[in-house]
Write a protein that holds these residues in place. Structure first.
Motif, mmCIF file in Angstrom:
data_model
loop_
_atom_site.group_PDB
_atom_site.id
_atom_site.type_symbol
_atom_site.label_atom_id
_atom_site.label_comp_id
_atom_site.label_asym_id
_atom_site.label_seq_id
_atom_site.Cartn_x
_atom_site.Cartn_y
_atom_site.Cartn_z
ATOM 1 N N LYS A 54 0.824 -1.210 0.000
ATOM 2 C CA LYS A 54 0.000 0.000 0.000
ATOM 3 C C LYS A 54 0.857 1.260 0.000
ATOM 4 C CE LYS A 54 -4.190 -1.912 2.089
ATOM 5 N NZ LYS A 54 -5.139 -1.844 3.227
ATOM 6 N N ALA A 55 1.964 1.233 0.731
ATOM 7 C CA ALA A 55 2.859 2.393 0.765
ATOM 8 C C ALA A 55 3.470 2.634 -0.611
ATOM 9 C CB ALA A 55 3.956 2.176 1.803
ATOM 10 N N LEU A 60 3.722 5.533 -5.941
ATOM 11 C CA LEU A 60 3.604 5.453 -7.399
ATOM 12 C C LEU A 60 2.507 6.379 -7.928
ATOM 13 C CD1 LEU A 60 4.123 1.661 -8.165
ATOM 14 C CD2 LEU A 60 5.433 3.561 -9.126
ATOM 15 N N LYS A 61 1.403 6.459 -7.214
ATOM 16 C CA LYS A 61 0.314 7.349 -7.644
ATOM 17 C C LYS A 61 0.776 8.802 -7.657
ATOM 18 C CE LYS A 61 -3.700 4.565 -6.322
ATOM 19 N NZ LYS A 61 -4.858 4.435 -5.399
ATOM 20 N N ARG A 62 1.494 9.204 -6.609
ATOM 21 C CA ARG A 62 1.998 10.584 -6.556
ATOM 22 C C ARG A 62 3.045 10.819 -7.640
ATOM 23 N NH1 ARG A 62 1.737 9.505 -0.875
ATOM 24 N NH2 ARG A 62 3.988 9.099 -0.801
ATOM 25 N N PHE A 72 1.954 6.338 -17.717
ATOM 26 C CA PHE A 72 3.204 6.148 -16.986
ATOM 27 C C PHE A 72 4.264 6.958 -17.721
ATOM 28 C CE2 PHE A 72 6.892 4.051 -15.135
ATOM 29 C CZ PHE A 72 6.452 3.803 -13.836
ATOM 30 N N PRO A 73 5.166 7.619 -16.987
ATOM 31 C CA PRO A 73 6.167 8.466 -17.661
ATOM 32 C C PRO A 73 7.134 7.659 -18.526
ATOM 33 C CG PRO A 73 6.694 8.219 -15.339
ATOM 34 C CD PRO A 73 5.317 7.660 -15.520
ATOM 35 N N ARG A 74 7.651 8.310 -19.555
ATOM 36 C CA ARG A 74 8.705 7.731 -20.386
ATOM 37 C C ARG A 74 10.053 8.016 -19.723
ATOM 38 N NH1 ARG A 74 7.550 11.133 -25.643
ATOM 39 N NH2 ARG A 74 7.753 12.674 -23.962
ATOM 40 N N ASN A 88 9.773 14.353 -3.387
ATOM 41 C CA ASN A 88 8.533 14.756 -2.711
ATOM 42 C C ASN A 88 7.399 13.760 -2.932
ATOM 43 O OD1 ASN A 88 9.681 17.066 -1.628
ATOM 44 N ND2 ASN A 88 9.033 18.381 -3.323
ATOM 45 N N ALA A 89 7.493 12.980 -4.011
ATOM 46 C CA ALA A 89 6.481 11.943 -4.247
ATOM 47 C C ALA A 89 6.640 10.786 -3.266
ATOM 48 C CB ALA A 89 6.587 11.427 -5.678
ATOM 49 N N GLY A 90 7.814 10.714 -2.622
ATOM 50 C CA GLY A 90 8.021 9.686 -1.605
ATOM 51 C C GLY A 90 9.203 8.771 -1.839
#
Length: 210
Positions: A54-55, A60-62, A72-74, A88-90
C-alpha cells in the motif's frame, strides 16, 4: 505423437504435496501484464523495494501524477523532472538515483526492449538488467514472471516462496536457497507455476492467523 502435459498436471504428477496444494487452491490465475515496458516494470519494482504494497502504491500514484496526460512516464520524462519533485512523491534518494539510472540505461539501449528479450534466455536477461543501479536478481525475476510470463522461474530469495514451501511441506525452518533450487528441479519446466502455488500457500496461512 508425444503429448505435452499442462503445468498443473505435470506438477501434480511429480510432487504429491504440490498435487494437494493444486487441489485445495484451484486453477492458477497468474496473468502476466505483457503490455508493460521493461522500463515501467522495473520502475514499479524499484518503488516496491523494502516497502509494504500500500505504501508503494501511494508513492507510485503521486509519482505518476507528476506527469499529467501519461499513463506512466517515459524515460525522457523522468530525466527531465526535478529530483526534488520525485523525492517529494516519496522516493528515497537511493531510489531516485536508481530510477534515473534505469531511465538513462533504457535510452542508451542497455535495457533491452520486450521484442529483443523474446529470444533471450532468462539468465541472459538477469545478467543484462542487473547492470542497472538498484536492480538485483529478485527484481528481474519478478519481471520475468509478472511481465514476460516466463514459465520456469524459481525466485529462491523471495520470502513468500520460501515461507510457502515451509508451510506446505511441514518444515519448521525456512528452506535455504540451495534447498529450494535442489527440490525445485522436479518442477521444471514449470517452476513459475509452482512458485505461484507457494505464494498462495503463504497467503492462505496469513489469512488463517487473522
Amino acid at each position: 505423437m508425444r503429448t505435452v502435459s499442462s503445468p498443473t498436471s505435470h506438477l501434480s504428477k511429480v510432487d504429491s504435496v504440490m498435487c494437494r496444494l493444486i487441489g485445495e487452491i484451484g486453477p492458477c490465475s497468474l496473468r502476466p501484464n505483457v503490455r508493460r515496458s521493461p522500463f515501467e516494470s522495473l520502475a514499479r519494482a524499484i518503488a516496491y523495494q523494502q516497502l509494504h504494497g500500500k505504501a508503494a502504491e501511494s508513492i507510485l500514484k503521486r509519482f505518476i501524477a507528476l506527469f499529467p496526460g501519461r499513463r506512466f512516464p517515459r524515460p525522457e520524462d523522468l530525466l527531465a523532472m526535478k529530483v526534488s519533485s520525485i523525492r517529494n512523491a516519496g522516493f528515497s534518494q537511493p531510489k531516485v538515483l536508481a530510477l534515473r539510472d534505469l531511465a538513462t540505461k533504457t535510452l542508451d539501449g542497455t535495457v533491452p526492449t520486450n521484442r529483443m528479450m523474446k529470444g533471450w534466455e532468462d539468465e541472459a536477461i538477469i545478467e543484462q538488467l542487473i547492470k542497472v543501479r538498484g536492480i538485483g536478481r529478485w527484481t528481474v525475476e519478478m519481471m520475468l514472471i509478472f511481465q514476460l510470463g516466463r514459465p520456469d522461474v524459481l525466485p529462491v530469495d523471495d520470502f513468500g516462496v520460501r515461507n510457502g514451501f515451509r508451510i506446505a511441506y511441514g518444515r519448521r525452518l525456512l528452506p535455504t536457497a540451495r534447498t529450494m533450487l535442489r527440490y525445485g528441479e522436479r518442477w521444471k519446466p514449470y517452476r513459475t507455476i509452482a512458485s505461484w502455488y507457494l505464494w498462495r500457500a503463504a497467503d492462505r496461512e496469513k489469512q488463517r492467523q487473522k
